[in-house]
Design a protein around this motif. Structure first.
Motif, PDB file in Angstrom:
ATOM      1  N   HIS A  81       0.077 -24.117   1.412  1.00  0.00           N
ATOM      2  CA  HIS A  81      -1.145 -23.314   1.295  1.00  0.00           C
ATOM      3  C   HIS A  81      -0.849 -21.823   1.142  1.00  0.00           C
ATOM      4  O   HIS A  81      -1.562 -21.126   0.425  1.00  0.00           O
ATOM      5  N   GLN A  82       0.181 -21.337   1.801  1.00  0.00           N
ATOM      6  CA  GLN A  82       0.470 -19.901   1.809  1.00  0.00           C
ATOM      7  C   GLN A  82       1.614 -19.568   0.857  1.00  0.00           C
ATOM      8  O   GLN A  82       2.604 -20.313   0.764  1.00  0.00           O
ATOM      9  N   PHE A  83       1.472 -18.451   0.176  1.00  0.00           N
ATOM     10  CA  PHE A  83       2.539 -18.022  -0.740  1.00  0.00           C
ATOM     11  C   PHE A  83       2.399 -16.525  -0.993  1.00  0.00           C
ATOM     12  O   PHE A  83       1.351 -15.915  -0.736  1.00  0.00           O
ATOM     13  N   SER A  84       3.456 -15.947  -1.519  1.00  0.00           N
ATOM     14  CA  SER A  84       3.452 -14.550  -1.936  1.00  0.00           C
ATOM     15  C   SER A  84       3.830 -14.476  -3.416  1.00  0.00           C
ATOM     16  O   SER A  84       4.394 -15.424  -3.982  1.00  0.00           O
ATOM     17  N   ILE A  85       3.525 -13.355  -4.021  1.00  0.00           N
ATOM     18  CA  ILE A  85       3.820 -13.132  -5.437  1.00  0.00           C
ATOM     19  C   ILE A  85       4.791 -11.967  -5.553  1.00  0.00           C
ATOM     20  O   ILE A  85       4.581 -10.912  -4.953  1.00  0.00           O
ATOM     21  N   VAL A  86       5.850 -12.173  -6.320  1.00  0.00           N
ATOM     22  CA  VAL A  86       6.820 -11.118  -6.604  1.00  0.00           C
ATOM     23  C   VAL A  86       6.865 -10.911  -8.112  1.00  0.00           C
ATOM     24  O   VAL A  86       7.091 -11.861  -8.871  1.00  0.00           O
ATOM     25  N   VAL A  90      -3.612 -15.964 -11.160  1.00  0.00           N
ATOM     26  CA  VAL A  90      -3.394 -16.684  -9.900  1.00  0.00           C
ATOM     27  C   VAL A  90      -4.595 -16.515  -8.972  1.00  0.00           C
ATOM     28  O   VAL A  90      -5.082 -17.487  -8.364  1.00  0.00           O
ATOM     29  N   ARG A  91      -5.101 -15.300  -8.876  1.00  0.00           N
ATOM     30  CA  ARG A  91      -6.250 -15.049  -8.004  1.00  0.00           C
ATOM     31  C   ARG A  91      -7.484 -15.828  -8.466  1.00  0.00           C
ATOM     32  O   ARG A  91      -8.241 -16.354  -7.639  1.00  0.00           O
ATOM     33  N   ASP A  92      -7.698 -15.893  -9.766  1.00  0.00           N
ATOM     34  CA  ASP A  92      -8.861 -16.619 -10.282  1.00  0.00           C
ATOM     35  C   ASP A  92      -8.798 -18.098  -9.898  1.00  0.00           C
ATOM     36  O   ASP A  92      -9.804 -18.691  -9.498  1.00  0.00           O
ATOM     37  N   ILE A  93      -7.604 -18.681 -10.015  1.00  0.00           N
ATOM     38  CA  ILE A  93      -7.458 -20.093  -9.670  1.00  0.00           C
ATOM     39  C   ILE A  93      -7.643 -20.299  -8.173  1.00  0.00           C
ATOM     40  O   ILE A  93      -8.252 -21.280  -7.732  1.00  0.00           O
ATOM     41  N   VAL A  94      -7.118 -19.360  -7.382  1.00  0.00           N
ATOM     42  CA  VAL A  94      -7.279 -19.449  -5.924  1.00  0.00           C
ATOM     43  C   VAL A  94      -8.757 -19.396  -5.543  1.00  0.00           C
ATOM     44  O   VAL A  94      -9.230 -20.159  -4.687  1.00  0.00           O
ATOM     45  N   LEU A  95      -9.512 -18.509  -6.172  1.00  0.00           N
ATOM     46  CA  LEU A  95     -10.929 -18.379  -5.855  1.00  0.00           C
ATOM     47  C   LEU A  95     -11.726 -19.599  -6.299  1.00  0.00           C
ATOM     48  O   LEU A  95     -12.713 -19.986  -5.661  1.00  0.00           O
ATOM     49  N   GLU A  96     -11.306 -20.222  -7.411  1.00  0.00           N
ATOM     50  CA  GLU A  96     -12.019 -21.391  -7.928  1.00  0.00           C
ATOM     51  C   GLU A  96     -11.667 -22.668  -7.184  1.00  0.00           C
ATOM     52  O   GLU A  96     -12.382 -23.671  -7.305  1.00  0.00           O
ATOM     53  N   SER A  97     -10.562 -22.661  -6.465  1.00  0.00           N
ATOM     54  CA  SER A  97     -10.129 -23.854  -5.748  1.00  0.00           C
ATOM     55  C   SER A  97     -10.951 -24.011  -4.470  1.00  0.00           C
ATOM     56  O   SER A  97     -10.864 -23.188  -3.553  1.00  0.00           O
ATOM     57  N   THR A  98     -11.737 -25.050  -4.409  1.00  0.00           N
ATOM     58  CA  THR A  98     -12.588 -25.301  -3.233  1.00  0.00           C
ATOM     59  C   THR A  98     -12.053 -26.443  -2.370  1.00  0.00           C
ATOM     60  O   THR A  98     -12.159 -26.399  -1.146  1.00  0.00           O
ATOM     61  N   GLU A  99     -11.464 -27.452  -2.988  1.00  0.00           N
ATOM     62  CA  GLU A  99     -10.960 -28.601  -2.230  1.00  0.00           C
ATOM     63  C   GLU A  99      -9.668 -28.256  -1.492  1.00  0.00           C
ATOM     64  O   GLU A  99      -9.412 -28.768  -0.405  1.00  0.00           O
ATOM     65  N   PHE A 100      -8.827 -27.406  -2.123  1.00  0.00           N
ATOM     66  CA  PHE A 100      -7.546 -27.036  -1.527  1.00  0.00           C
ATOM     67  C   PHE A 100      -7.529 -25.519  -1.364  1.00  0.00           C
ATOM     68  O   PHE A 100      -7.668 -24.777  -2.328  1.00  0.00           O
ATOM     69  N   PHE A 109      -5.942 -21.995  -0.850  1.00  0.00           N
ATOM     70  CA  PHE A 109      -4.720 -21.206  -0.978  1.00  0.00           C
ATOM     71  C   PHE A 109      -4.885 -19.894  -0.225  1.00  0.00           C
ATOM     72  O   PHE A 109      -5.997 -19.395  -0.031  1.00  0.00           O
ATOM     73  N   ASN A 110      -3.753 -19.326   0.162  1.00  0.00           N
ATOM     74  CA  ASN A 110      -3.766 -18.048   0.865  1.00  0.00           C
ATOM     75  C   ASN A 110      -2.636 -17.178   0.324  1.00  0.00           C
ATOM     76  O   ASN A 110      -1.451 -17.492   0.518  1.00  0.00           O
ATOM     77  N   ILE A 111      -3.001 -16.118  -0.390  1.00  0.00           N
ATOM     78  CA  ILE A 111      -2.000 -15.176  -0.906  1.00  0.00           C
ATOM     79  C   ILE A 111      -1.657 -14.183   0.200  1.00  0.00           C
ATOM     80  O   ILE A 111      -2.490 -13.360   0.587  1.00  0.00           O
ATOM     81  N   LEU A 112      -0.439 -14.258   0.711  1.00  0.00           N
ATOM     82  CA  LEU A 112      -0.041 -13.396   1.815  1.00  0.00           C
ATOM     83  C   LEU A 112       0.208 -11.959   1.352  1.00  0.00           C
ATOM     84  O   LEU A 112      -0.338 -11.014   1.921  1.00  0.00           O
ATOM     85  N   ASP A 113       1.025 -11.803   0.325  1.00  0.00           N
ATOM     86  CA  ASP A 113       1.367 -10.473  -0.170  1.00  0.00           C
ATOM     87  C   ASP A 113       1.632 -10.530  -1.673  1.00  0.00           C
ATOM     88  O   ASP A 113       1.956 -11.593  -2.225  1.00  0.00           O
ATOM     89  N   ILE A 114       1.484  -9.373  -2.306  1.00  0.00           N
ATOM     90  CA  ILE A 114       1.827  -9.209  -3.716  1.00  0.00           C
ATOM     91  C   ILE A 114       2.797  -8.038  -3.815  1.00  0.00           C
ATOM     92  O   ILE A 114       2.450  -6.901  -3.482  1.00  0.00           O
ATOM     93  N   PHE A 115       4.021  -8.311  -4.236  1.00  0.00           N
ATOM     94  CA  PHE A 115       5.055  -7.288  -4.335  1.00  0.00           C
ATOM     95  C   PHE A 115       5.312  -6.966  -5.808  1.00  0.00           C
ATOM     96  O   PHE A 115       5.738  -7.844  -6.574  1.00  0.00           O
ATOM     97  N   VAL A 116       5.039  -5.735  -6.192  1.00  0.00           N
ATOM     98  CA  VAL A 116       5.353  -5.253  -7.537  1.00  0.00           C
ATOM     99  C   VAL A 116       6.588  -4.355  -7.410  1.00  0.00           C
ATOM    100  O   VAL A 116       6.488  -3.191  -6.993  1.00  0.00           O
ATOM    101  N   LEU A 117       7.738  -4.897  -7.749  1.00  0.00           N
ATOM    102  CA  LEU A 117       8.995  -4.190  -7.553  1.00  0.00           C
ATOM    103  C   LEU A 117       9.210  -3.166  -8.659  1.00  0.00           C
ATOM    104  O   LEU A 117       9.027  -3.461  -9.833  1.00  0.00           O
ATOM    105  N   LYS A 118       9.630  -1.979  -8.263  1.00  0.00           N
ATOM    106  CA  LYS A 118       9.879  -0.903  -9.222  1.00  0.00           C
ATOM    107  C   LYS A 118      11.348  -0.518  -9.288  1.00  0.00           C
ATOM    108  O   LYS A 118      11.754   0.269 -10.155  1.00  0.00           O
ATOM    109  N   GLY A 119      12.153  -1.037  -8.389  1.00  0.00           N
ATOM    110  CA  GLY A 119      13.569  -0.710  -8.378  1.00  0.00           C
ATOM    111  C   GLY A 119      14.308  -1.317  -9.562  1.00  0.00           C
ATOM    112  O   GLY A 119      13.953  -2.396 -10.053  1.00  0.00           O
ATOM    113  N   LYS A 120      15.356  -0.623  -9.988  1.00  0.00           N
ATOM    114  CA  LYS A 120      16.153  -1.084 -11.117  1.00  0.00           C
ATOM    115  C   LYS A 120      17.481  -1.692 -10.685  1.00  0.00           C
ATOM    116  O   LYS A 120      17.977  -2.636 -11.289  1.00  0.00           O
ATOM    117  N   THR A 121      18.064  -1.139  -9.623  1.00  0.00           N
ATOM    118  CA  THR A 121      19.356  -1.631  -9.156  1.00  0.00           C
ATOM    119  C   THR A 121      19.158  -2.675  -8.070  1.00  0.00           C
ATOM    120  O   THR A 121      18.076  -2.810  -7.492  1.00  0.00           O
TER     121      THR A 121
END
Length: 301
Positions: free
Chosen positions: A187-192, A206-216, A218-230
């Motif tokens: 049920h729980q996951f994060s996005i990188v 992903v958010r649209d599908i989570v909002l449309e899902s009524t039977e199951f 989902f819980n998005i814990l965190d969304i990480f947008v990485l900016k580092g290069k190294t």
């Protein structure tokens, strides 16, 4: 008696309609037909064998479309399909190259539709160029049939858009990833993700599908947008992920970025048996010779 007479009149009417349709079609065949022109934009290649392969396949497709008796397209009775003009652009064209192609080839030849195909293994690097090209065709009112799997995250929701995207969309990949979570009751996951072209679209899908899902649920814990290069910079950004409760991570990055990210994640100990990373196609690339980088852990999807 009336029923028989009615059927008889209908039968005669059917014959008359058939004869009239045949006469009209025959007269159209004998009259000059207006031309319909389809333009094709292909990636420029320095390999002569690749260029010849493109030309051969295009010629075979055009001949099969216009001469084949098995393809029953009635509009060929009223219009003549002209040989398609071909435009070549680099995989990462500049705005000037795009403008020259559209103005000097597309507009001058009165092209009514564009078939835009790419078969690139470079993911995300030319997203801005593709976006600019598709926006210009939208403003010009030219329909586009596109297969650009290397930029499935490119925003298509332009007002008045006439783009038909045939490659698997961002929504398709997001739905496939979440179906795996549902299958194993995660049920729980994060996005990188990174600043790869279309990362906002992936998160939104992903958010649209989570909002449309009524039977199951989902819980998005965190969304990480990485900016580092190294690898060191990425390791610092992933510290928050290590300290969270996330054990399932959805990854949307390019192949090079994925190698650095998974290497940093391995250094932090978040790629073991207690973690599941699920990546999009962009993290591996396309082509028969492609393979997952060595930094990707065993069991990663």
């Amino acid at each position: 008696m009336k029923f028989l007479l009615f059927c008889h009149l209908c039968f005669l009417g059917g014959i008359w309609a058939t004869l009239r349709s045949s006469i009209i079609r025959e007269s159209v065949r004998n009259s000059p037909k207006p031309n319909i022109t389809f333009g094709v934009i292909l990636p420029r290649s320095l390999l002569i064998t690749v260029t010849r392969s493109y030309g051969k396949r295009l010629g075979e497709s055009f001949q099969a479309f216009t001469d084949s008796k098995q393809l029953k397209y009635t509009f060929k009775d009223y219009y003549r399909i002209s040989t398609p003009p071909v435009a070549n652009m680099s995989l990462n064209p500049s705005p000037t190259e795009i403008l020259n192609t559209l103005c000097n080839i597309v507009v001058k030849r009165d092209v009514v539709a564009i078939l835009y195909f790419t078969n690139s293994e470079i993911y995300g690097s030319n997203a801005a160029s593709v976006q600019y090209l598709l926006q210009l065709t939208t403003y010009m009112g030219i329909p586009v049939i596109a297969w650009n799997a290397d930029n499935i995250g490119v925003e298509q929701r332009v007002s008045g858009s006439r783009i038909l995207q045939l490659a698997p969309s961002m929504e398709h990949q997001a739905a496939a990833m979440l179906s795996i979570l549902k299958r194993y009751l995660w049920h729980q996951f994060s996005i990188v993700t990174t600043l790869i072209g279309g990362h906002d679209d992936f998160v939104r899908a992903v958010r649209d599908i989570v909002l449309e899902s009524t039977e199951f649920k989902f819980n998005i814990l965190d969304i990480f947008v990485l900016k580092g290069k190294t690898r060191d910079e990425i390791r610092t950004e992933l510290e928050s992920l290590k300290n969270s409760d996330a054990r399932v991570i959805l990854l949307y990055v390019t192949k090079d970025e994925g190698s650095n990210i998974m290497g940093a994640a391995n250094d932090l100990g978040i790629t073991g048996k207690n973690y599941m990373w699920i990546a999009t196609q962009s993290a591996v690339g396309s082509g028969i010779v492609n393979y997952a980088p060595s930094d990707f852990p065993i069991g990663m999807l």
